[in-house]
Design a protein around this motif. Sequence first.
Motif, PDB file in Angstrom:
ATOM      1  N   LEU A  23     -40.768 -75.121 114.046  1.00 57.53           N
ATOM      2  CA  LEU A  23     -41.831 -75.895 113.221  1.00 57.53           C
ATOM      3  C   LEU A  23     -41.169 -76.849 112.232  1.00 57.53           C
ATOM      4  CD1 LEU A  23     -44.589 -76.322 112.490  1.00 57.53           C
ATOM      5  CD2 LEU A  23     -44.747 -74.198 111.308  1.00 57.53           C
ATOM      6  N   GLN A  27     -41.625 -80.786 111.752  1.00 58.59           N
ATOM      7  CA  GLN A  27     -42.279 -81.556 110.699  1.00 58.59           C
ATOM      8  C   GLN A  27     -41.244 -82.408 110.032  1.00 58.59           C
ATOM      9  OE1 GLN A  27     -45.659 -80.775 109.265  1.00 58.59           O
ATOM     10  NE2 GLN A  27     -44.789 -82.685 108.729  1.00 58.59           N
ATOM     11  N   HIS A  30     -41.450 -85.585 112.063  1.00 57.27           N
ATOM     12  CA  HIS A  30     -42.574 -86.215 112.022  1.00 57.27           C
ATOM     13  C   HIS A  30     -42.576 -86.883 110.449  1.00 57.27           C
ATOM     14  CE1 HIS A  30     -45.123 -85.175 115.282  1.00 57.27           C
ATOM     15  NE2 HIS A  30     -44.295 -84.534 115.566  1.00 57.27           N
ATOM     16  N   ASN A  57     -44.641 -79.097 118.570  1.00 56.91           N
ATOM     17  CA  ASN A  57     -44.901 -80.461 118.528  1.00 56.91           C
ATOM     18  C   ASN A  57     -46.255 -81.003 118.833  1.00 56.91           C
ATOM     19  OD1 ASN A  57     -43.735 -83.168 117.951  1.00 56.91           O
ATOM     20  ND2 ASN A  57     -43.904 -83.585 120.309  1.00 56.91           N
ATOM     21  N   LEU A  60     -48.613 -79.642 115.902  1.00 52.39           N
ATOM     22  CA  LEU A  60     -48.411 -80.354 114.755  1.00 52.39           C
ATOM     23  C   LEU A  60     -49.134 -81.746 114.876  1.00 52.39           C
ATOM     24  CD1 LEU A  60     -47.180 -79.850 111.887  1.00 52.39           C
ATOM     25  CD2 LEU A  60     -45.268 -81.113 112.705  1.00 52.39           C
ATOM     26  N   SER A  63     -52.922 -81.122 114.608  1.00 55.08           N
ATOM     27  CA  SER A  63     -53.431 -80.694 113.334  1.00 55.08           C
ATOM     28  C   SER A  63     -53.440 -81.667 112.326  1.00 55.08           C
ATOM     29  CB  SER A  63     -52.600 -79.530 112.765  1.00 55.08           C
ATOM     30  OG  SER A  63     -51.238 -79.864 112.546  1.00 55.08           O
ATOM     31  N   GLU A  65     -51.107 -82.205 109.938  1.00 59.84           N
ATOM     32  CA  GLU A  65     -50.434 -81.409 108.910  1.00 59.84           C
ATOM     33  C   GLU A  65     -49.256 -82.244 108.485  1.00 59.84           C
ATOM     34  OE1 GLU A  65     -50.234 -77.389 108.228  1.00 59.84           O
ATOM     35  OE2 GLU A  65     -51.821 -76.956 110.037  1.00 59.84           O
TER      36      GLU A  65
END
Length: 104
Positions: A23, A27, A30, A57, A60, A63, A65
């Motif tokens: 995660l 993140q 991204h 992936n 994320l 979401s 976020e």
Amino acid sequence: MNLSEREQYIIDRYQAGEAEMILVFVQWCHNHKLDPLVVYREAYPNQALPTKLIEINQELIESNENVQIETSLLLEILQVYGNDDLAFIVANYAEKLIDKTKKG
């Protein structure tokens, strides 16, 4: 807790930590507009993409976020889990990102 339960507990904790590492990696990618699947393939070209990486992936992306991840934190986590090749690739991307920022 008998030996079998203790072993299962250790395995469960490792897997949970591994999911958190993925995660953080996804993140970070991204955050820097990088595709984590492409970055992973650069580090491990002869391996299939881990299912957990693909799932996290996608979650994320859905979401939407956005939590900022420091490069130093990501590198440390990757090394703890023995992902030295991926840490090397991430460090190279981070260096390019820094150079790009300096140039304007």
